[in-house]
Design an enzyme around this catalytic site. Structure first.
Site, mmCIF file in Angstrom:
data_model
loop_
_atom_site.group_PDB
_atom_site.id
_atom_site.type_symbol
_atom_site.label_atom_id
_atom_site.label_comp_id
_atom_site.label_asym_id
_atom_site.label_seq_id
_atom_site.Cartn_x
_atom_site.Cartn_y
_atom_site.Cartn_z
ATOM 1 N N TYR A 94 -17.496 -61.019 -13.134
ATOM 2 C CA TYR A 94 -18.781 -60.652 -13.730
ATOM 3 C C TYR A 94 -18.752 -59.174 -14.120
ATOM 4 O O TYR A 94 -18.211 -58.344 -13.379
ATOM 5 C CB TYR A 94 -19.923 -60.886 -12.745
ATOM 6 C CG TYR A 94 -20.404 -62.322 -12.655
ATOM 7 C CD1 TYR A 94 -21.300 -62.821 -13.597
ATOM 8 C CD2 TYR A 94 -19.980 -63.165 -11.634
ATOM 9 C CE1 TYR A 94 -21.767 -64.136 -13.514
ATOM 10 C CE2 TYR A 94 -20.443 -64.479 -11.547
ATOM 11 C CZ TYR A 94 -21.336 -64.951 -12.488
ATOM 12 O OH TYR A 94 -21.798 -66.241 -12.404
ATOM 13 N N GLU A 171 -19.735 -65.498 -22.166
ATOM 14 C CA GLU A 171 -20.800 -66.204 -22.886
ATOM 15 C C GLU A 171 -21.787 -65.233 -23.518
ATOM 16 O O GLU A 171 -22.797 -64.862 -22.890
ATOM 17 C CB GLU A 171 -21.557 -67.143 -21.937
ATOM 18 C CG GLU A 171 -20.716 -68.296 -21.445
ATOM 19 C CD GLU A 171 -21.517 -69.287 -20.594
ATOM 20 O OE1 GLU A 171 -22.688 -69.022 -20.261
ATOM 21 O OE2 GLU A 171 -20.940 -70.340 -20.255
ATOM 22 N N GLU A 259 -14.857 -73.195 -19.656
ATOM 23 C CA GLU A 259 -15.782 -73.336 -18.521
ATOM 24 C C GLU A 259 -16.630 -74.578 -18.739
ATOM 25 O O GLU A 259 -17.127 -74.820 -19.843
ATOM 26 C CB GLU A 259 -16.696 -72.107 -18.408
ATOM 27 C CG GLU A 259 -17.535 -72.133 -17.124
ATOM 28 C CD GLU A 259 -18.604 -71.048 -17.097
ATOM 29 O OE1 GLU A 259 -18.260 -69.861 -17.051
ATOM 30 O OE2 GLU A 259 -19.802 -71.432 -17.116
ATOM 31 N N GLU A 300 -24.853 -75.200 -4.433
ATOM 32 C CA GLU A 300 -25.302 -75.615 -5.772
ATOM 33 C C GLU A 300 -24.353 -76.722 -6.237
ATOM 34 O O GLU A 300 -23.186 -76.742 -5.834
ATOM 35 C CB GLU A 300 -25.322 -74.436 -6.759
ATOM 36 C CG GLU A 300 -23.990 -73.739 -6.960
ATOM 37 C CD GLU A 300 -24.069 -72.556 -7.938
ATOM 38 O OE1 GLU A 300 -25.178 -72.101 -8.279
ATOM 39 O OE2 GLU A 300 -22.996 -72.086 -8.358
#
Ligand code: IDC
Length: 332
Positions: A94, A171, A259, A300
């Site tokens: 990130y 992205e 991804e 998640e």
């Protein structure tokens, strides 16, 4: 003599204890690996191909943010995945979420984690994608100066590695246009090419790497070995997005699914196996590469490791979540 023996034993025990930690470098695997068999990958027409020019499919797991789940970046874990048919690891770093590289994160440490990951993949004969994971910072031009420095460093460090690919902007989103991305990509590609003439470079596309049609309308010129990212989350993205694959192929655009998951786009919620199977029909039809999000046990549904499983080595199929098992099965 006895003393010497005891000393030797203590030394051996110490080495073993230290060796049990994260930083263990296992021996290089023997036998055929993806990288030893297929060599440096390149782009030919719409396809990713191996050293013999044969279409090659990356079957990968992406890490979650290495600034969050770095414990999964280790050779033991990668070897476990390899045994399940995974031939590629994507190291997602990130840039501006969670103490990212450009938002207060420890740059030197993040680079060490990448280095550990790249070397582990090399030792295991697996491919590795170094991913500049923009997200919050919707437009890659926001941190272009940091990106330039980062990719200059990476491409210089890994120019001799034949298993490294670069994903230069995960992205782009918000109002970021294809023309913004192209401007960024042209700069970063040149930075990488100064050091490494051949590595495959993956470029993100508008709207969270979905609008490959916009890239197909005006692809990057004068550069080889460029691919365009398509990301999907099957419970959210269906026929409309799949149709873009056929459409952009006709235009000659090389697309890579760097991804994806079968959860909702949030990375959580409903897991849509039926839609996932439809995606794999497309993936197999066009021999696309596919990297699943994400190799961790976060609470998640996109997490590829089962809830409550905390080991980071000796991972078996039974330790995978529903989504993890799905991908391993589809990759067979
Ligand atoms: C998600 C993670 C989640 C994290 C969130 C914000 O799964 O744990 O809280 O990011 O950082 C993407 C992104 C990817 C997202 C994923 C799911 O590339 O970073 O991860 N996703 O939302 N694009 C579409 C979906």
């Amino acid at each position: 003599m006895k003393k010497r023996l005891a000393f030797l034993l203590a030394a051996v025990l110490l080495v073993m204890a230290v060796g049990g930690g994260q930083a263990t470098v296992l021996a290089k695997t023997s036998g055929k690996t993806a990288v030893s068999a297929h060599g440096r990958l390149k782009v030919k027409g719409v396809n990713l191909v191996d050293k013999k020019g044969k279409t090659f499919r990356l079957k990968g797991f992406s890490t979650h943010g290495i600034n969050w789940f770095e414990q999964y970046v280790n050779q033991n874990a990668f070897r476990d995945l390899k045994k399940m048919g995974i031939n590629c690891i994507r190291l997602a770093m990130y840039t501006s979420d969670y103490n990212g590289y450009c938002s207060g994160g420890d740059k030197a440490h993040l680079e060490e984690v990448i280095d550990r990951g790249v070397k582990a993949c090399k030792a295991e004969g697996m491919y590795v994608i170094i991913d500049w994971h923009i997200l919050n910072d919707s437009n890659p031009n926001t941190n272009i100066d940091e990106a330039k420095k980062f990719f200059r460093k990476m491409s210089s460090k890994y120019k001799k590695y034949n298993n490294v690919l670069y994903e230069i902007c995960n992205e782009p989103n918000g109002g970021t246009t294809w023309s913004d991305i192209k401007k960024y990509a042209n700069t970063i590609i040149k930075v990488i090419r100064k050091n490494d003439k051949k590595a495959v470079i993956i470029v993100g596309t508008p709207n969270w790497s979905q609008r490959i049609d916009e890239a197909a309308g005006s692809p990057i010129k004068g550069q080889k070995n460029i691919m365009y990212a398509l990301h999907f989350y099957a419970a959210t993205h269906k026929d409309d997005l799949r149709n873009l694959v056929a459409k952009t192929r006709q235009k000659g655009l090389p697309v890579i699914i760097s991804e994806c998951n079968i959860s909702e786009a949030s990375g959580n919620g409903y897991v849509d196996v039926a839609e996932g199977k439809k995606w794999f029909k497309t993936i197999k039809k066009y021999k696309l590469s596919c990297i699943a999000w994400s190799f961790c046990n976060k609470d998640e549904t996109s997490a590829l490791i089962k809830q409550g499983v905390s080991k980071t080595k000796g991972i078996k199929k039974k330790d995978l979540s529903k989504t993890g098992k799905f991908f391993v099965k589809m990759f067979k």
